[in-house]
Design an enzyme around this catalytic site. Structure first.
Site, PDB file in Angstrom:
ATOM      1  N   HIS A   1       0.866  -1.456   0.279  1.00 53.03           N
ATOM      2  CA  HIS A   1      -0.275   0.033   0.021  1.00 53.03           C
ATOM      3  C   HIS A   1       0.923   1.077  -0.092  1.00 53.03           C
ATOM      4  O   HIS A   1       1.740   1.324   0.918  1.00 53.03           O
ATOM      5  CB  HIS A   1      -0.579   0.371   1.510  1.00 53.03           C
ATOM      6  CG  HIS A   1      -0.506   0.624   2.581  1.00 53.03           C
ATOM      7  ND1 HIS A   1       0.090   1.198   3.387  1.00 53.03           N
ATOM      8  CD2 HIS A   1       0.124  -1.001   3.436  1.00 53.03           C
ATOM      9  CE1 HIS A   1       0.342   0.474   4.694  1.00 53.03           C
ATOM     10  NE2 HIS A   1       0.439  -0.221   4.686  1.00 53.03           N
TER      11      HIS A   1
ATOM     12  N   ASP B   1       6.242   1.714   6.801  1.00 51.47           N
ATOM     13  CA  ASP B   1       5.313   0.406   6.692  1.00 51.47           C
ATOM     14  C   ASP B   1       4.087   1.916   5.791  1.00 51.47           C
ATOM     15  O   ASP B   1       3.074   3.091   6.537  1.00 51.47           O
ATOM     16  CB  ASP B   1       4.496   0.236   8.248  1.00 51.47           C
ATOM     17  CG  ASP B   1       3.081   0.272   7.983  1.00 51.47           C
ATOM     18  OD1 ASP B   1       2.738  -0.290   6.764  1.00 51.47           O
ATOM     19  OD2 ASP B   1       2.650   0.373   8.420  1.00 51.47           O
TER      20      ASP B   1
ATOM     21  N   GLU C   1      -5.348   1.390   2.821  1.00 54.13           N
ATOM     22  CA  GLU C   1      -4.800   0.201   3.983  1.00 54.13           C
ATOM     23  C   GLU C   1      -4.803   1.156   5.642  1.00 54.13           C
ATOM     24  O   GLU C   1      -5.764  -0.016   6.019  1.00 54.13           O
ATOM     25  CB  GLU C   1      -3.430   0.012   3.888  1.00 54.13           C
ATOM     26  CG  GLU C   1      -3.356  -2.365   4.429  1.00 54.13           C
ATOM     27  CD  GLU C   1      -2.517  -1.688   5.307  1.00 54.13           C
ATOM     28  OE1 GLU C   1      -3.182  -2.576   6.594  1.00 54.13           O
ATOM     29  OE2 GLU C   1      -2.425  -0.678   5.750  1.00 54.13           O
ATOM     30  N   GLU C   2      -4.553   1.723   5.751  1.00 47.76           N
ATOM     31  CA  GLU C   2      -4.219   2.215   7.187  1.00 47.76           C
ATOM     32  C   GLU C   2      -6.027   2.726   7.360  1.00 47.76           C
ATOM     33  O   GLU C   2      -5.512   2.597   8.638  1.00 47.76           O
ATOM     34  CB  GLU C   2      -3.332   3.367   6.925  1.00 47.76           C
ATOM     35  CG  GLU C   2      -1.424   3.033   6.747  1.00 47.76           C
ATOM     36  CD  GLU C   2      -0.995   2.016   7.556  1.00 47.76           C
ATOM     37  OE1 GLU C   2      -1.930   1.774   8.439  1.00 47.76           O
ATOM     38  OE2 GLU C   2      -0.366   2.116   7.406  1.00 47.76           O
TER      39      GLU C   2
ATOM     40  N   ASP D   1       3.949  -6.522   3.782  1.00 51.42           N
ATOM     41  CA  ASP D   1       3.394  -5.287   4.365  1.00 51.42           C
ATOM     42  C   ASP D   1       4.832  -5.285   5.718  1.00 51.42           C
ATOM     43  O   ASP D   1       5.625  -6.219   5.566  1.00 51.42           O
ATOM     44  CB  ASP D   1       2.432  -5.628   5.408  1.00 51.42           C
ATOM     45  CG  ASP D   1       2.234  -3.673   5.953  1.00 51.42           C
ATOM     46  OD1 ASP D   1       2.090  -3.412   6.201  1.00 51.42           O
ATOM     47  OD2 ASP D   1       0.631  -3.348   5.294  1.00 51.42           O
TER      48      ASP D   1
ATOM     49  N   HIS E   1       4.636   1.741  13.768  1.00 54.74           N
ATOM     50  CA  HIS E   1       3.698   3.126  13.290  1.00 54.74           C
ATOM     51  C   HIS E   1       3.708   3.737  14.635  1.00 54.74           C
ATOM     52  O   HIS E   1       3.167   5.148  15.019  1.00 54.74           O
ATOM     53  CB  HIS E   1       1.464   2.658  14.291  1.00 54.74           C
ATOM     54  CG  HIS E   1       1.486   2.323  12.586  1.00 54.74           C
ATOM     55  ND1 HIS E   1       0.023   1.867  13.071  1.00 54.74           N
ATOM     56  CD2 HIS E   1       2.107   1.332  11.773  1.00 54.74           C
ATOM     57  CE1 HIS E   1      -0.662   1.524  12.074  1.00 54.74           C
ATOM     58  NE2 HIS E   1       0.221   0.871  11.064  1.00 54.74           N
TER      59      HIS E   1
END
Length: 394
Positions: free
Chosen positions: A74, A191, A225-226, A246, A326
């Site tokens: 993504h 990410d 995606e998030e 991912d 994250h």
């Protein structure tokens, strides 16, 4: 299976990742990065098309059309939005995606308004120790306890309105990447820009060596995606198997690593496809690619969104181990190279489940899973019976 992995140009991988990290792309603000990726696909000679909102579907032709394969990562990242224009001339904000305000404190960022972009810094409500003393250290953590200081003359909400900043404007968080000589990479948004770079590195190797896979392979780049949308609207019916790239999580209680490929066996949506996952593991073994397995409890990916959208597709997840996911993330180039090698191996490997070419078919050619008791394969010491290795009976 025979060895099928291709050599990966790690300089290309590194440079392309660095370029991706320069481009702001929080969910909902991905047009620029989509355009950049399409330009790179054109340079590599790969045909592509875009959905209405900008997800990319590129096709690498194979000897047959079906059962097609897909690789996906993504383009979108975490970010924030303006929630309020505050009386003190600062901005109240809310997150895009699921991430902690703890990692937002101190971040430099860009606010995209209709009149242009502005720079700023996300700060705790009590940011000055000279003013608030020990209260700085006792303030709670949360999105209600931070604000965005804009680098413009803004003494109140009226001043903010005159700049053109408004509620709902997108905020992109600076990546601040650092590439170390020993292979470690520190940055926000690895990410999943590292996953995107890995896909391009694998594509570049396939195009360079003029390979012809056994079946068509679709290279998919999702844009939400998030926020849970992911691959729900970018697949085609011919795709029978989809491998997601991912991040894995290197943390206490996890088996992921910053080195090699981490093959996910399950996430919070349940187990990944039995046959596809084990094929990927076997490809690692056959191609001398370091790997480990892991299970993620608080995690979902493009695979989940595809299945939840109703796609009857086998899914798997292969990851690069990320420390502090994250947040300020860290990975190693070894994992990215290993992933790209595995992707080339998978794309060039033969199709075992030929029945997957049909969406519906009879029992003939349907898969099977082992149910028989396993033979004892534990090591035997000289003069010692296998039974002696059994667990003692209380």
């Amino acid at each position: 299976m025979r060895m099928t992995r291709l050599a990966i140009d790690t300089d290309y991988l590194r440079n392309w990742l660095a370029r991706l990290l320069e481009l702001p792309s929080p969910t909902g603000y991905t047009d620029t990065i989509a355009r950049e990726c399409c330009g790179e696909l054109e340079r590599l000679g790969i045909r592509y098309e875009l959905t209405r909102r900008g997800a990319i579907r590129a096709k690498f032709p194979g000897l047959r059309a079906k059962p097609a394969r897909a690789i996906i990562s993504h383009l979108d990242t975490l970010g924030a939005q303006v929630k309020a224009l505050k009386p003190n001339g600062r901005l109240g904000i809310v997150p895009i995606g699921n991430w902690s305000a703890r990692f937002a404190e101190g971040a430099r960022c860009t606010i995209f308004s209709e009149k242009g972009s502005y720079r700023g810094t996300i700060l705790p409500l009590m940011a000055s120790g000279h003013t608030f003393n020990e209260a700085v250290d006792t303030q709670p953590t949360g999105w209600d306890h931070i604000e965005l200081r804009v680098d413009t003359l803004a003494r109140d909400a009226k001043d903010l309105r005159q700049t053109g900043i408004d509620i709902g404007d997108t905020i992109a968080i600076d990546a601040r990447p650092e590439f170390m000589a020993n292979g470690f990479i520190n940055s926000r948004h690895l990410d999943n820009k590292a996953g995107v770079a890995t896909m391009f590195a694998a594509l570049a190797a396939l195009a360079r060596d003029e390979m012809e896979p056994p079946v068509d392979t679709y290279w998919l780049f999702s844009i939400a995606e998030e926020t849970g949308v992911g691959a729900s609207s970018v697949l085609v019916p011919d795709v029978a198997s989809m491998v997601t790239i991912d991040n894995g999580t290197t943390a206490p209680g996890q088996n992921s690593s910053e080195f090699g490929v981490t093959v996910a066996m399950a996430d919070q949506t349940g187990p990944f496809d039995y046959h596809l996952t084990r094929k990927l593991v076997q490809l690692c073994r056959d191609n001398d690619i370091r790997y480990q397995k892991d299970v993620f409890r608080y995690y979902r990916s493009d695979s989940a969104s595809a299945v939840e959208a109703g796609a009857d597709v086998r899914t798997a997840l292969i990851t690069f181990g990320v420390d502090a996911s994250h947040g300020y993330e860290r990975i190693h180039m070894h994992a990215l190279r290993s992933l790209a090698e595995l992707v080339t191996s998978y794309v060039l490997s033969p199709v075992e489940i030929t029945r997957d070419a049909e969406e519906l078919a009879g029992l003939q050619g349907f898969t099977s899973q082992p149910t028989e008791a396993a033979e004892d394969v534990r090591p035997k010491e000289a003069g010692r019976r296998v039974a002696d290795w059994a667990d003692p009976v209380e």
